[in-house]
Design an enzyme around this catalytic site. Sequence first.
Site, short mmCIF file in Angstrom:
data_model
loop_
_atom_site.label_atom_id
_atom_site.label_comp_id
_atom_site.label_asym_id
_atom_site.label_seq_id
_atom_site.Cartn_x
_atom_site.Cartn_y
_atom_site.Cartn_z
N THR A 180 0.82 -1.20 0.00
CA THR A 180 0.00 0.00 0.00
C THR A 180 0.86 1.26 0.00
OG1 THR A 180 -1.63 -1.22 1.30
CG2 THR A 180 -1.92 1.15 1.15
N HIS A 205 2.63 -5.45 -4.38
CA HIS A 205 1.32 -6.10 -4.34
C HIS A 205 0.35 -5.32 -5.23
CE1 HIS A 205 2.48 -7.49 -0.01
NE2 HIS A 205 3.00 -8.26 -0.95
N MET A 298 0.85 -2.49 4.11
CA MET A 298 0.08 -3.07 5.21
C MET A 298 0.51 -4.52 5.41
SD MET A 298 -2.56 -2.52 7.29
CE MET A 298 -3.85 -3.41 8.18
N ASP A 301 4.28 -9.01 5.08
CA ASP A 301 4.97 -9.70 4.00
C ASP A 301 6.35 -9.09 3.80
OD1 ASP A 301 5.41 -11.44 1.88
OD2 ASP A 301 4.54 -10.07 0.40
#
Length: 357
Positions: A180, A205, A298, A301
């Site tokens: 994010t 991501h 967020m 990972d």
Amino acid sequence: MNKKIRVLIVDDSAVVRQTLQSILESDPAIEVMGTAVDPFAAAEKIRREVPDVITLDIEMPRMDGLTFLRKIMKQHPIPVVICSSMATEGGQNALKALEYGAVEIISKPKVGTKKFLEESRIRFVDAVKAAAMTRRRKARPPVQPLKPQPKLDADAVIPAAKGAAPVQATEKIALIGASTGGTEALRVFLEALPVNCPPVAIVQHMPEHFTAAFAQRLDGICDISVKEAVDGSPMQRGQALIAPGNKHMLLKRSGAKYYVEVKDGPLVSRHRPSVDVLFRSGARYAGRNVVAAIMTGMGDDGAKGMRELFDVGAYTIAQDEATCVVFGMPQEAIKTGGVHKVLPLGRIAAEVVGKCR
């Protein structure tokens, strides 16, 4: 007790509105304050009560979601999560949404939408929480969703390294992970790299069908070459490879040369591509030849993978809280003790290049 995250759902499909409301309210930290069939109905609700987060479809009657997003960001900035099948068409709609200020993009299929939404429960909840954190930077993260699905680690895709990676002299390489807020962070990072920079591999991501357009956009504004990775792409100086959406990307080695493997596999740390998978492959095949950075995002990972890189002698960097949209991923990596230096976004490129010399 922490205040709940209030969400306004804007979608012309009654099924989507009902399903999303059920999904989001399954988490005790989230409250759906209302739903709207189109941007005009949404605007009326916002006049009465301002939500913390909006979930927004793109294709709707009377006014499309992108037009509404642009207007709302100029008049009353509110964190927005795009949830739309239109986000998959060449990636251009998703790019425009990010340019207009959307925090996160989740693409949904045109058929089987209800099942897809239900299966993506944790992803939607995390996206809304990440969006809320862009406004509540100092607040404690809300509690995790009830009954979470099993969370796999990188073992599901690649075995852990046994001992240090081979010491044979090879070129230094850079491995980058973000989520994010990462689309803008990566632009800042890549624009600062010189044309002769070390090879770069990136996991951001993002949805399938989006990464090719994202890479093309970056390629047009950066001095270096930026491409969506394909299986077998060589790691080359002056080039950054971005993992394709919905595929894992691993670093591999042939002699003194590096290349990437792109493959299917289960979600790792709830993501595919996963930063943990890329970082573990770096620890396994490159070791101390890696300089790695973990950026805004967020969740956690990349935290375990960064610690594995640290343990085999790689140099590791985390983006600082002040310049992150969401400090989750860098913070979790720092907690593992696997980070050598914490830096603001504007200094990461110089540090990577310097350590790769």
